[in-house]
Design an enzyme around this catalytic site. Structure first.
Site, mmCIF file in Angstrom:
data_model
loop_
_atom_site.group_PDB
_atom_site.id
_atom_site.type_symbol
_atom_site.label_atom_id
_atom_site.label_comp_id
_atom_site.label_asym_id
_atom_site.label_seq_id
_atom_site.Cartn_x
_atom_site.Cartn_y
_atom_site.Cartn_z
ATOM 1 N N ASP A 40 3.530 11.570 -0.586
ATOM 2 C CA ASP A 40 2.276 11.515 0.155
ATOM 3 C C ASP A 40 2.484 11.971 1.602
ATOM 4 O O ASP A 40 1.737 12.793 2.138
ATOM 5 C CB ASP A 40 1.740 10.081 0.116
ATOM 6 C CG ASP A 40 0.335 9.952 0.699
ATOM 7 O OD1 ASP A 40 -0.330 10.984 0.908
ATOM 8 O OD2 ASP A 40 -0.089 8.818 0.953
ATOM 9 N N PHE A 95 4.867 -6.220 1.416
ATOM 10 C CA PHE A 95 5.956 -5.387 1.945
ATOM 11 C C PHE A 95 5.492 -3.941 2.092
ATOM 12 O O PHE A 95 5.660 -3.318 3.159
ATOM 13 C CB PHE A 95 7.156 -5.510 0.997
ATOM 14 C CG PHE A 95 8.132 -4.363 1.021
ATOM 15 C CD1 PHE A 95 8.668 -3.887 2.207
ATOM 16 C CD2 PHE A 95 8.552 -3.778 -0.171
ATOM 17 C CE1 PHE A 95 9.589 -2.831 2.217
ATOM 18 C CE2 PHE A 95 9.463 -2.734 -0.168
ATOM 19 C CZ PHE A 95 9.980 -2.261 1.023
ATOM 20 N N PHE A 145 -7.938 3.907 -10.584
ATOM 21 C CA PHE A 145 -8.050 2.900 -9.518
ATOM 22 C C PHE A 145 -7.866 3.535 -8.140
ATOM 23 O O PHE A 145 -8.618 3.256 -7.208
ATOM 24 C CB PHE A 145 -7.002 1.810 -9.746
ATOM 25 C CG PHE A 145 -6.907 0.801 -8.636
ATOM 26 C CD1 PHE A 145 -7.745 -0.305 -8.607
ATOM 27 C CD2 PHE A 145 -5.964 0.935 -7.621
ATOM 28 C CE1 PHE A 145 -7.658 -1.254 -7.601
ATOM 29 C CE2 PHE A 145 -5.865 -0.001 -6.607
ATOM 30 C CZ PHE A 145 -6.719 -1.095 -6.599
ATOM 31 N N ASP A 158 0.642 4.866 8.736
ATOM 32 C CA ASP A 158 -0.705 5.442 8.830
ATOM 33 C C ASP A 158 -1.399 5.110 10.141
ATOM 34 O O ASP A 158 -2.508 5.600 10.391
ATOM 35 C CB ASP A 158 -1.581 4.935 7.670
ATOM 36 C CG ASP A 158 -1.190 5.540 6.336
ATOM 37 O OD1 ASP A 158 -0.407 6.507 6.336
ATOM 38 O OD2 ASP A 158 -1.667 5.047 5.304
ATOM 39 N N ASP A 163 3.215 0.595 5.255
ATOM 40 C CA ASP A 163 2.226 1.666 5.133
ATOM 41 C C ASP A 163 1.283 1.695 6.331
ATOM 42 O O ASP A 163 0.934 2.764 6.837
ATOM 43 C CB ASP A 163 1.428 1.477 3.839
ATOM 44 C CG ASP A 163 0.520 2.658 3.538
ATOM 45 O OD1 ASP A 163 1.029 3.758 3.287
ATOM 46 O OD2 ASP A 163 -0.712 2.480 3.559
ATOM 47 N N ASP A 184 -10.237 3.912 -4.832
ATOM 48 C CA ASP A 184 -9.845 3.541 -3.475
ATOM 49 C C ASP A 184 -10.178 4.654 -2.487
ATOM 50 O O ASP A 184 -10.655 4.393 -1.378
ATOM 51 C CB ASP A 184 -8.337 3.239 -3.425
ATOM 52 C CG ASP A 184 -8.050 1.786 -3.101
ATOM 53 O OD1 ASP A 184 -8.924 0.927 -3.330
ATOM 54 O OD2 ASP A 184 -6.937 1.502 -2.619
ATOM 55 N N ASP A 185 -9.908 5.879 -2.884
ATOM 56 C CA ASP A 185 -10.205 7.021 -2.018
ATOM 57 C C ASP A 185 -11.708 7.127 -1.767
ATOM 58 O O ASP A 185 -12.148 7.407 -0.646
ATOM 59 C CB ASP A 185 -9.701 8.318 -2.652
ATOM 60 C CG ASP A 185 -8.189 8.391 -2.726
ATOM 61 O OD1 ASP A 185 -7.518 7.489 -2.187
ATOM 62 O OD2 ASP A 185 -7.676 9.345 -3.329
ATOM 63 N N ARG A 218 -6.561 -4.696 8.203
ATOM 64 C CA ARG A 218 -6.160 -4.934 6.826
ATOM 65 C C ARG A 218 -6.684 -6.313 6.445
ATOM 66 O O ARG A 218 -6.402 -7.298 7.128
ATOM 67 C CB ARG A 218 -4.628 -4.879 6.694
ATOM 68 C CG ARG A 218 -4.072 -5.277 5.355
ATOM 69 C CD ARG A 218 -4.336 -4.242 4.304
ATOM 70 N NE ARG A 218 -3.656 -2.974 4.552
ATOM 71 C CZ ARG A 218 -3.759 -1.915 3.762
ATOM 72 N NH1 ARG A 218 -4.530 -1.983 2.675
ATOM 73 N NH2 ARG A 218 -3.125 -0.789 4.047
ATOM 74 N N LYS A 237 -7.275 -9.622 -2.579
ATOM 75 C CA LYS A 237 -8.002 -9.951 -3.812
ATOM 76 C C LYS A 237 -7.102 -10.634 -4.833
ATOM 77 O O LYS A 237 -7.569 -11.282 -5.758
ATOM 78 C CB LYS A 237 -8.596 -8.668 -4.413
ATOM 79 C CG LYS A 237 -9.666 -8.017 -3.525
ATOM 80 C CD LYS A 237 -10.273 -6.794 -4.172
ATOM 81 C CE LYS A 237 -9.335 -5.602 -4.209
ATOM 82 N NZ LYS A 237 -9.035 -5.026 -2.881
ATOM 83 N N LYS A 270 2.914 6.333 -6.301
ATOM 84 C CA LYS A 270 2.611 5.462 -5.164
ATOM 85 C C LYS A 270 1.807 4.222 -5.556
ATOM 86 O O LYS A 270 1.922 3.178 -4.917
ATOM 87 C CB LYS A 270 1.836 6.250 -4.085
ATOM 88 C CG LYS A 270 1.577 5.444 -2.829
ATOM 89 C CD LYS A 270 0.863 6.266 -1.768
ATOM 90 C CE LYS A 270 0.530 5.411 -0.548
ATOM 91 N NZ LYS A 270 -0.169 6.167 0.498
#
Length: 343
Positions: A163, A87, A228, A96, A92, A232-233, A101, A47, A189
């Site tokens: 996390d 990066f 924010f 995960d 990440d 996202d969650d 993506r 975005k 984070k």
């Protein structure tokens, strides 16, 4: 030319400059081709809100009187934030074991890439300091920019560590979860690099040196970052993958997300037992059980209430900022971008 087009058009020039720098190391063609393909896959396509926010913030701070040279520098700084984002995301996604993506396979999942993506993430980070040196070395705020990017990078990495050790993929332990722990993770984070960094970069470019101004910016931008990330969650669970550009995996990945923490606050003993048995399991049936409990607990309604409360709080915090230190429009632009977003 609109601001987004002008920003995006700079990408090819910046990429070419970095590749030219790599060529000075007398790298073979296959290495050059790899880095070019890697950058094209990982940096553009999002975005671009973080990068554009540098430009937008600088325009507000300059009173709309920025020169073309200043605008180019602001766009370069914006792209430095986007390179930092790339990066973080490449690394990440490996940690995960994410699938997609930005509507594409994660870089490490591209055929022939695999764990080489770890080194690629380091290359993306190094590009940031190449650009800062090339475009800002003669500026009085150059060292301030270096320190800002290094500090925010460390803060983000500490947040990622918190996390990971709070919610390892292979071991569900809800005693480590809490909304307070969640807020700490989110602060480090997400909030610093996604919200404070773009504005602080623009403030440095604008010649703002008052420490009070930076503290006032943080007083708004860090709570905004928490809001924010909670969005996202929520979108990870309830968003359309075609719209948000990725398949949500927070439940499977045992993430210490806002949703699971809210669920644990509201769950009955029977529901908690089901969550303990099914959360963090990489199978569709377990995910369905967790999502049904979320539905039974009416977490969508809880989130919508949280969103309105967060919006009201942030607007109140903005009103408390001394506009002689930082113009309110810098913050309002951020709020307008994320309030009730769907991706």
């Amino acid at each position: 030319m609109d601001r987004r087009t002008a920003f995006n058009e700079l990408f090819d020039k910046l990429q070419a400059e970095f590749i030219d720098e790599i060529r000075t190391y007398q790298m073979p063609d296959d290495a050059i081709d790899w880095i070019t393909r890697m950058i094209n896959h990982t940096v553009p396509g999002g975005k671009m809100n973080r990068g554009l926010s540098v430009v937008d913030s600088f325009l507000v701070l300059s009173g709309g009187k920025a020169t073309e040279d200043e605008l180019v520098k602001a766009r370069v700084l914006g792209w430095c934030v986007e390179w930092l984002q790339a990066f973080f995301l490449v690394a990440d996604d490996i940690m995960d074991q994410s699938i997609t993506r930005r509507n594409k396979p994660c870089w490490y999942r591209v055929e022939g890439v695999g764990p080489t993506a770890i080194n690629d993430s380091f290359i993306l980070e190094s590009a940031i300091y190449f650009y800062l040196k090339k475009y800002f070395r003669q500026e009085p705020y150059y060292v301030d920019l270096l320190e800002l990017f290094h500090e925010v990078t460390l803060q983000t990495e500490i947040g990622q560590l918190l996390d990971l050790i709070t919610a390892p993929e292979d071991h569900v332990d809800f005693t480590k979860f809490s909304l307070d722990k969640y807020k700490k993770i989110v602060l480090y984070k997400t909030a610093f690099y996604s919200f404070y960094l773009p504005v602080a970069s623009a403030m440095r470019m604008s010649g703002i040196t008052s420490e009070t101004a930076y503290q006032q910016a943080k007083s708004v931008l860090l709570p905004l970052g928490e809001y924010f990330q909670t969005q996202d969650d929520y979108l990870d669970c309830y968003g359309d993958p075609e719209v948000i550009g990725k398949i949500g995996t927070d439940i499977e990945d045992n993430k210490c997300s806002w949703l699971i923490n809210k669920a644990l606050e509201k769950a009955s003993p029977e529901q908690r037992k089901l969550l303990e048995e099914n959360y963090g399991k990489k199978n569709a049936d377990s995910v369905a059980v967790v999502k049904q409990i979320y539905k039974d607990l009416k977490l969508e309604e809880s989130y919508k209430a949280y969103e309105e409360e967060s919006y009201a709080l942030v607007r109140k915090l903005i009103d408390q900022v001394d506009e002689k230190q930082v113009k309110h429009d810098v913050f309002i632009a951020f709020v307008d971008k994320i309030y009730k977003r769907t991706k």
